[in-house]
Scaffold this active site. Structure first.
Site, PDB file in Angstrom:
ATOM      1  N   ASP A   1       0.720  -1.008  -0.243  1.00 13.37           N
ATOM      2  CA  ASP A   1      -0.072  -0.153   0.162  1.00 13.37           C
ATOM      3  C   ASP A   1       0.852   1.598  -0.201  1.00 13.37           C
ATOM      4  O   ASP A   1       2.078   1.020   0.275  1.00 13.37           O
ATOM      5  CB  ASP A   1      -1.354   0.069   1.406  1.00 13.37           C
TER       6      ASP A   1
ATOM      7  N   THR B   1     -17.722   0.711   0.473  1.00 13.80           N
ATOM      8  CA  THR B   1     -16.359   0.227   1.469  1.00 13.80           C
ATOM      9  C   THR B   1     -16.188   2.297   1.543  1.00 13.80           C
ATOM     10  O   THR B   1     -16.499   2.671   1.641  1.00 13.80           O
ATOM     11  CB  THR B   1     -16.098   0.200  -0.262  1.00 13.80           C
TER      12      THR B   1
ATOM     13  N   TYR C   1     -12.763   7.036 -14.777  1.00 15.35           N
ATOM     14  CA  TYR C   1     -13.203   5.464 -13.749  1.00 15.35           C
ATOM     15  C   TYR C   1     -13.965   4.768 -14.498  1.00 15.35           C
ATOM     16  O   TYR C   1     -12.902   4.008 -14.619  1.00 15.35           O
ATOM     17  CB  TYR C   1     -13.886   6.391 -12.510  1.00 15.35           C
TER      18      TYR C   1
END
Length: 272
Positions: free
Chosen positions: A42, A202, A167
């Protein structure tokens, strides 16, 4: 709980902010629960540390000793990706599963979106997948096996009511890129599949999408209502689909774009 015994899974975007559960972390937890050796990559060390901690805690709660370690890395930086792959190989000696979960959503069409934001979306959502595959594929080819799992979106398959063409474009491209990989390397033991989540609850939606609504509560209610099931899915719905692709149970499944969306892409009309 041994569907991934002796497999090494490299999860880009598997970290966590403050321990919150996102799609990448849910995948890392799920893989570790099934006996895999897991590498979490990450962007910053805090996210990596929180991700490793969560995976370890979740496994310990089940009496499982997790084999997990983390690396801070930038998926848009070639040297950083190469280093993360090299560190994984040094630690575990192989990479059986490459899981690409990094993604951002920037609201706005061509008029509203800056060139910098467009390029950022391309680099984070699409170029990152190219880079991770570039450095993982040689190892998979050498060992004669591997499963690549790229996280796309139903937003890359159809219009879902958001003004975020950058996106949508990147996620549609991810699916086509993955299909090309699947067919190019199928005869050499490597599979590649895309998972296309629908309305999933999320942390990303609160950061990147909530601005399209009056309030966060309005966003949650609207997304629940748009799902054919009447409620959004969660990160483990996506992770369980990834587990299937990561395991040998899917050994003859290749080049698929699997919606995890409660039936959204099959509904008759796009949301208003």
């Amino acid at each position: 709980m041994n569907r991934l015994h002796n497999k090494s899974c490299l999860v880009f975007g598997g970290g966590s902010v403050g321990g919150e559960t996102n799609n990448g972390l849910a995948a890392a937890i799920t893989y570790a629960r099934e006996g895999a050796q897991v590498t979490i990559v990450d962007l910053n060390q805090n996210a990596v540390d929180d991700g490793v901690r969560r995976v370890t805690e979740e496994c310990e709660a089940l009496g499982i000793e997790a084999s997990v370690f983390g690396i801070a890395g930038d998926v848009t930086n070639e040297a950083s990706v190469e280093a993360a792959v090299a560190a994984t190989m040094e630690r575990f000696g192989r990479i059986d599963v490459l899981h690409n979960n990094v993604g951002i959503a920037r609201m706005g069409g061509p008029i509203e979106l800056s060139m910098a934001e467009w390029n950022l979306s391309m680099n984070v959502n699409l170029t990152s997948v190219f880079l991770t595959c570039k450095y993982v594929l040689p190892h998979m080819l050498a060992q004669g096996s591997g499963s690549i799992i790229n996280i796309g979106s139903v937003g890359g398959m159809r219009y879902i009511g958001y003004n975020y063409p950058s996106y949508s474009a990147t996620k549609g491209a991810v699916a086509q890129f993955t299909q090309n990989l699947a067919l190019e390397y199928a005869s050499r033991g490597i599979r590649a599949n895309t998972i296309a989540p629908g309305y999933i609850n999320t942390p990303m939606i609160y950061r990147d999408i909530s601005s399209a609504y009056g309030t966060v509560e309005e966003m949650v209610a609207a997304r629940d209502a748009l799902s054919p099931t009447g409620k959004m899915g969660d990160s483990f719905d996506v992770a369980n689909a990834a587990l299937f692709f990561a395991s040998d149970e899917s050994r003859y499944v290749n080049g698929v774009c699997l919606p995890v969306d409660g039936g959204l892409v099959q509904s008759s009309a796009p949301p208003a």
